[in-house]
Design a protein around this motif. Structure first.
Motif, short mmCIF file in Angstrom:
data_model
loop_
_atom_site.label_atom_id
_atom_site.label_comp_id
_atom_site.label_asym_id
_atom_site.label_seq_id
_atom_site.Cartn_x
_atom_site.Cartn_y
_atom_site.Cartn_z
N GLN A 114 0.83 -1.21 0.00
CA GLN A 114 0.00 0.00 0.00
C GLN A 114 0.86 1.26 0.00
OE1 GLN A 114 -3.26 0.11 2.88
NE2 GLN A 114 -3.29 -2.12 2.93
N ALA A 115 1.94 1.23 0.79
CA ALA A 115 2.84 2.39 0.84
C ALA A 115 3.49 2.63 -0.52
CB ALA A 115 3.91 2.17 1.91
N MET A 116 3.85 1.56 -1.21
CA MET A 116 4.43 1.71 -2.55
C MET A 116 3.42 2.30 -3.51
SD MET A 116 6.57 -1.87 -2.85
CE MET A 116 6.98 -1.56 -4.57
N MET A 117 2.15 1.84 -3.42
CA MET A 117 1.12 2.34 -4.33
C MET A 117 0.83 3.82 -4.08
SD MET A 117 -1.57 -0.85 -4.39
CE MET A 117 -2.77 0.11 -5.32
N ILE A 118 0.64 4.20 -2.80
CA ILE A 118 0.30 5.59 -2.50
C ILE A 118 1.44 6.52 -2.86
CG2 ILE A 118 1.12 5.68 -0.11
CD1 ILE A 118 -2.18 7.17 -1.41
#
Length: 199
Positions: A114-118
């Motif tokens: 999720q951190a990579m996506m955001i």
């Protein structure tokens, strides 16, 4: 030392502005969802993109016209989805932030994804790190020290942001405050998504 300080100041000035990424980091850290993993991912991505910008800006600029439209619409979609989730939580309400809950609702790997996506689906990240910071760093007498200073700024900011979550969790133990927090998070993400819409 001049390049080191310049890198730190320039990077901190761009990273510190509260946007979708910072709002998400703060929200997840308050919930105790692997804040150390979140900080590590964000710092790694920032540093990698800064290095790419400083040492390969001309190559990246050749691809930006093709990548920006796709990244923009993906970013708008992701931010809108996250905003809807925040508004749903605010509408349904809760018992407030439970700091002694059973544990994180997602695995460390899921939170890292999720951190990579955001981070990577936010066009502002590329504008700030690759284009703006990269263009300044490429002009420095000591680009390596500039990159080091910029990486230190990213490390300082995200470690500070995730570590202060404990104090905020006590403040948000009130159900009313928690609903307001989710509402603000949703509004921030919608504002950033709206700012990405083509003119």
């Amino acid at each position: 030392m001049g390049s080191l300080l310049t890198g730190f100041v320039v990077a901190l000035g761009l990273i510190i502005a509260i946007g979708a990424q910072n709002a998400w980091v703060l929200s997840k850290s308050i919930r105790g969802e692997h804040p150390q993993v979140i900080a590590a991912v964000c710092i790694t991505i920032d540093t990698s993109l800064i290095i790419l910008g400083v040492y390969g800006l001309s190559i990246v600029q050749g691809y930006v016209p093709l990548l920006v439209p796709v990244l923009t619409w993906l970013g708008i979609g992701l931010l809108s989805w996250l905003a809807i989730g925040a508004f749903r939580r605010a509408w349904q309400g809760s018992s407030g932030l439970q700091t002694n809950a059973a544990g994180p609702t997602a695995s460390a790997g899921g939170i890292a994804l999720q951190a990579m996506m955001i981070s990577l689906l936010n066009p502002h990240v590329y504008l700030d790190t690759v284009i703006l910071i990269g263009s300044v760093g490429a002009q420095q007498a000591a680009p390596a020290l500039f990159v080091l200073g910029a990486a230190m700024a990213s490390c300082f900011w995200f470690v500070s942001l995730t570590s202060m979550a404990g104090r905020l969790s006590r403040f948000l133990s009130s159900p009313t405050r928690w609903r307001w927090f989710d509402s603000v998070i949703g509004c921030l993400m919608l504002l950033v998504a709206a700012s990405l819409l083509p003119a």
